[in-house]
Design a protein around this motif. Sequence first.
Motif, PDB file in Angstrom:
ATOM      1  N   ALA A 282      14.885 -13.844   3.142  1.00  0.00           N
ATOM      2  CA  ALA A 282      14.561 -13.763   4.565  1.00  0.00           C
ATOM      3  C   ALA A 282      13.617 -14.872   5.008  1.00  0.00           C
ATOM      4  O   ALA A 282      13.351 -15.013   6.203  1.00  0.00           O
ATOM      5  N   GLY A 283      13.101 -15.642   4.053  1.00  0.00           N
ATOM      6  CA  GLY A 283      12.134 -16.671   4.386  1.00  0.00           C
ATOM      7  C   GLY A 283      10.720 -16.157   4.433  1.00  0.00           C
ATOM      8  O   GLY A 283       9.829 -16.814   4.981  1.00  0.00           O
ATOM      9  N   GLY A 284      10.490 -14.981   3.858  1.00  0.00           N
ATOM     10  CA  GLY A 284       9.172 -14.378   3.872  1.00  0.00           C
ATOM     11  C   GLY A 284       8.398 -14.631   2.596  1.00  0.00           C
ATOM     12  O   GLY A 284       8.567 -15.651   1.936  1.00  0.00           O
ATOM     13  N   ALA A 285       7.536 -13.671   2.237  1.00  0.00           N
ATOM     14  CA  ALA A 285       6.646 -13.841   1.096  1.00  0.00           C
ATOM     15  C   ALA A 285       6.544 -12.538   0.315  1.00  0.00           C
ATOM     16  O   ALA A 285       6.891 -11.465   0.811  1.00  0.00           O
ATOM     17  N   VAL A 286       6.020 -12.665  -0.914  1.00  0.00           N
ATOM     18  CA  VAL A 286       5.907 -11.535  -1.824  1.00  0.00           C
ATOM     19  C   VAL A 286       4.466 -11.408  -2.298  1.00  0.00           C
ATOM     20  O   VAL A 286       3.851 -12.403  -2.709  1.00  0.00           O
ATOM     21  N   VAL A 287       3.942 -10.183  -2.257  1.00  0.00           N
ATOM     22  CA  VAL A 287       2.663  -9.852  -2.868  1.00  0.00           C
ATOM     23  C   VAL A 287       2.984  -9.000  -4.090  1.00  0.00           C
ATOM     24  O   VAL A 287       3.489  -7.885  -3.963  1.00  0.00           O
ATOM     25  N   LEU A 288       2.706  -9.552  -5.278  1.00  0.00           N
ATOM     26  CA  LEU A 288       3.138  -8.923  -6.530  1.00  0.00           C
ATOM     27  C   LEU A 288       1.941  -8.415  -7.309  1.00  0.00           C
ATOM     28  O   LEU A 288       1.032  -9.175  -7.650  1.00  0.00           O
ATOM     29  N   GLY A 289       1.942  -7.109  -7.589  1.00  0.00           N
ATOM     30  CA  GLY A 289       0.894  -6.513  -8.398  1.00  0.00           C
ATOM     31  C   GLY A 289       1.362  -6.257  -9.811  1.00  0.00           C
ATOM     32  O   GLY A 289       2.568  -6.202 -10.085  1.00  0.00           O
ATOM     33  N   ARG A 290       0.417  -6.083 -10.710  1.00  0.00           N
ATOM     34  CA  ARG A 290       0.758  -5.897 -12.121  1.00  0.00           C
ATOM     35  C   ARG A 290       1.298  -4.499 -12.382  1.00  0.00           C
ATOM     36  O   ARG A 290       2.326  -4.336 -13.023  1.00  0.00           O
ATOM     37  N   ARG A 291       0.575  -3.482 -11.883  1.00  0.00           N
ATOM     38  CA  ARG A 291       0.959  -2.091 -12.120  1.00  0.00           C
ATOM     39  C   ARG A 291       0.605  -1.265 -10.891  1.00  0.00           C
ATOM     40  O   ARG A 291      -0.295  -1.622 -10.118  1.00  0.00           O
ATOM     41  N   ASP A 296      -5.549  -0.272  -5.932  1.00  0.00           N
ATOM     42  CA  ASP A 296      -5.184  -1.695  -5.902  1.00  0.00           C
ATOM     43  C   ASP A 296      -4.117  -1.966  -4.844  1.00  0.00           C
ATOM     44  O   ASP A 296      -4.165  -2.978  -4.139  1.00  0.00           O
ATOM     45  N   VAL A 297      -3.142  -1.073  -4.753  1.00  0.00           N
ATOM     46  CA  VAL A 297      -2.082  -1.244  -3.757  1.00  0.00           C
ATOM     47  C   VAL A 297      -2.664  -1.174  -2.353  1.00  0.00           C
ATOM     48  O   VAL A 297      -2.377  -2.019  -1.498  1.00  0.00           O
ATOM     49  N   ALA A 298      -3.498  -0.171  -2.112  1.00  0.00           N
ATOM     50  CA  ALA A 298      -4.072   0.017  -0.774  1.00  0.00           C
ATOM     51  C   ALA A 298      -4.882  -1.198  -0.348  1.00  0.00           C
ATOM     52  O   ALA A 298      -4.803  -1.648   0.804  1.00  0.00           O
ATOM     53  N   ALA A 299      -5.664  -1.755  -1.281  1.00  0.00           N
ATOM     54  CA  ALA A 299      -6.491  -2.914  -0.957  1.00  0.00           C
ATOM     55  C   ALA A 299      -5.645  -4.153  -0.715  1.00  0.00           C
ATOM     56  O   ALA A 299      -5.937  -4.967   0.175  1.00  0.00           O
ATOM     57  N   ALA A 300      -4.579  -4.327  -1.496  1.00  0.00           N
ATOM     58  CA  ALA A 300      -3.724  -5.512  -1.346  1.00  0.00           C
ATOM     59  C   ALA A 300      -2.992  -5.500  -0.013  1.00  0.00           C
ATOM     60  O   ALA A 300      -2.824  -6.549   0.628  1.00  0.00           O
ATOM     61  N   VAL A 301      -2.527  -4.336   0.409  1.00  0.00           N
ATOM     62  CA  VAL A 301      -1.854  -4.232   1.707  1.00  0.00           C
ATOM     63  C   VAL A 301      -2.796  -4.669   2.819  1.00  0.00           C
ATOM     64  O   VAL A 301      -2.415  -5.407   3.739  1.00  0.00           O
ATOM     65  N   ASP A 302      -4.046  -4.218   2.730  1.00  0.00           N
ATOM     66  CA  ASP A 302      -5.057  -4.571   3.725  1.00  0.00           C
ATOM     67  C   ASP A 302      -5.333  -6.074   3.706  1.00  0.00           C
ATOM     68  O   ASP A 302      -5.239  -6.754   4.733  1.00  0.00           O
ATOM     69  N   ARG A 303      -5.623  -6.596   2.531  1.00  0.00           N
ATOM     70  CA  ARG A 303      -6.069  -7.990   2.433  1.00  0.00           C
ATOM     71  C   ARG A 303      -4.976  -8.979   2.775  1.00  0.00           C
ATOM     72  O   ARG A 303      -5.235 -10.016   3.424  1.00  0.00           O
ATOM     73  N   HIS A 304      -3.740  -8.711   2.367  1.00  0.00           N
ATOM     74  CA  HIS A 304      -2.669  -9.698   2.505  1.00  0.00           C
ATOM     75  C   HIS A 304      -1.658  -9.342   3.592  1.00  0.00           C
ATOM     76  O   HIS A 304      -0.609  -9.968   3.670  1.00  0.00           O
ATOM     77  N   ARG A 305      -1.978  -8.366   4.398  1.00  0.00           N
ATOM     78  CA  ARG A 305      -1.180  -8.003   5.572  1.00  0.00           C
ATOM     79  C   ARG A 305       0.277  -7.760   5.198  1.00  0.00           C
ATOM     80  O   ARG A 305       1.216  -8.299   5.806  1.00  0.00           O
TER      81      ARG A 305
END
Length: 576
Positions: A282-291, A296-305
């Motif tokens: 789609a031309g977008g981006a990926v935020v990839l977590g380890r586990r 960690d998921v909640a914080a990443a959603v906030d920080r990286h929109r």
Amino acid sequence: MSDTARHERPDTGLPRHAHGTALPAPDEIDVTTLRGRRAVQRWERTCAGDVLERLTWSRPDQVVLRGMPGAHGEEQFAAVTARQGDAVANRFAHALLAAGLTPGDVVLLVCENSVEAYLAKIGIAKAGMVAAPVNPGLAPDVLTALVERVEPRFTLVDAELWPRVSTVFADRGLAVGATVTIGGGPVAGSPSFGELVASHPADEPEVEVHGDDVYELLFTSGTTALPKAVMLSHQYAQTAGLNFALSLSRGLRHDTDLVVGTFLPVIYHVGDVIFPNAALLAGGAVVLGRRPVPADVAAAVDRHRVSALWAGSPQFVGMLADELDRDPALDWTSVTTLFYGWGALAPALLERLGARCAPGMVTVGIFGQTEAIACHRFWPSRWPDTHTATAPSMNYVGVPSGLLASDVVDEAGDPVRGEPGEAVYRSPVMAAGYYRDPDATREAFRGGWFHSGDSALVDDDGLRVMVDRYKDIVKSGGENVASMRVEAVLHEHPAVAKAAVVGLPHARWGEAVTAVVVPAAGAVPDPDEVIAFCRGRLAGFETPKAVLVVETLPETVGGKVLKYRLRAEHAGHFSA
């Protein structure tokens, strides 16, 4: 245009390759054949490895892969642009070719989520080779059997996983080709992934690839038999990714605003095709977590929109909602779409999420499998009355996507309506078969449809309901009990964090409905009280005859419980 004028123009950052004017060779052009063609030329091919190269022509310097802490071994892979990622994938492809591999050879990956492993898979596809990522949690004898089946010519291993597999490698004479340095330095005798790719050219490898070529072997979770190697093609990956990009980008002004977040396994799970791959297409981006750690998921959603989140099971979605409740400062207003599976979301949970996400946030329940990932889709907002009346005790999975023909049939292959049967599929997003297992492949495609092994039904409105895996249905006292229905009720109990229901041998019932539960934090479930709770919400024959409290449940990469292990472990419970 003069050289001076050309020089004064701003640098767009787009690639500048000399294309030349040479005509294609006569045998590269076929304008007479209308059937049986092979699109293999670089200007027309379908190749899963081209996904980043395509982006270099539109957003070359946009960060498209972002590895969260623990999801990259070397700092250079923490945030990767399309240009950088494509160059790394090219370099890895050249490294494989330089090691003596040829198109069609298999590369074994023993890796959890990381940017390096994901780029390696793209490079393998560019080289016309086949990625065979394995679940690091497999027992040594199973891993040995899979290695013997696929005969890898090269291996990529996470440093922290090496102790689990070192004995198997030694026994099979396998060397580590490169190490992803997460949890340690390179395995002795191997370079780090970054060191390996740095020594090879960044130009595109000249390899012929066809869309029907297999680019990945994914292993199903075995129960009574060894896992089967599911053969996925380049065309499968491309079509599945584009199919999911439609739903992932809902609610966004532009497709390219898409930011997909996933902390669930995607290296050795089909989620790689429909989530990160879809974001890139789609031309977008990926935020990839380890586990998948809720905080960690909640914080990443906030920080990286993050705009679209693959959240997995309803139980994990509940944990995410708990994190949001604990921290009102977390900003999830970027989330326009949330995907879940393996069960129904309770309406109250949906309300909690909706209050913290973007206005009009859409939740999508998906139902599919590695062999056929076009998926059914259930939108609670599309069928609110059905959802309110049935969730979470019934797992409505909606209707098949536009790329999926889906029926429900009995044992004779005849369609059934209003009662359980087996879900069967036809789709261009379909596995080619099971590698080196022709008997299992023929059995799966009997009648000209793929047989899923899932029990489902079609209601009066044509909506599908996932009943259970056939092997997980409990046959108790002449009744068939859907374990998923009982589990949905157990998950409503405040003292239960996770639950699995299995049938255990019983002198009277044949199989006794048995609940195996993990306590919620700080809770101590009372088995008798849990049984009474279930009895008030289920039929008598569905109510568990026993509740066993355990610390953990054995799970697959996607969070599905390995019930065959529970059945084996507790087989003597009612005879003790």
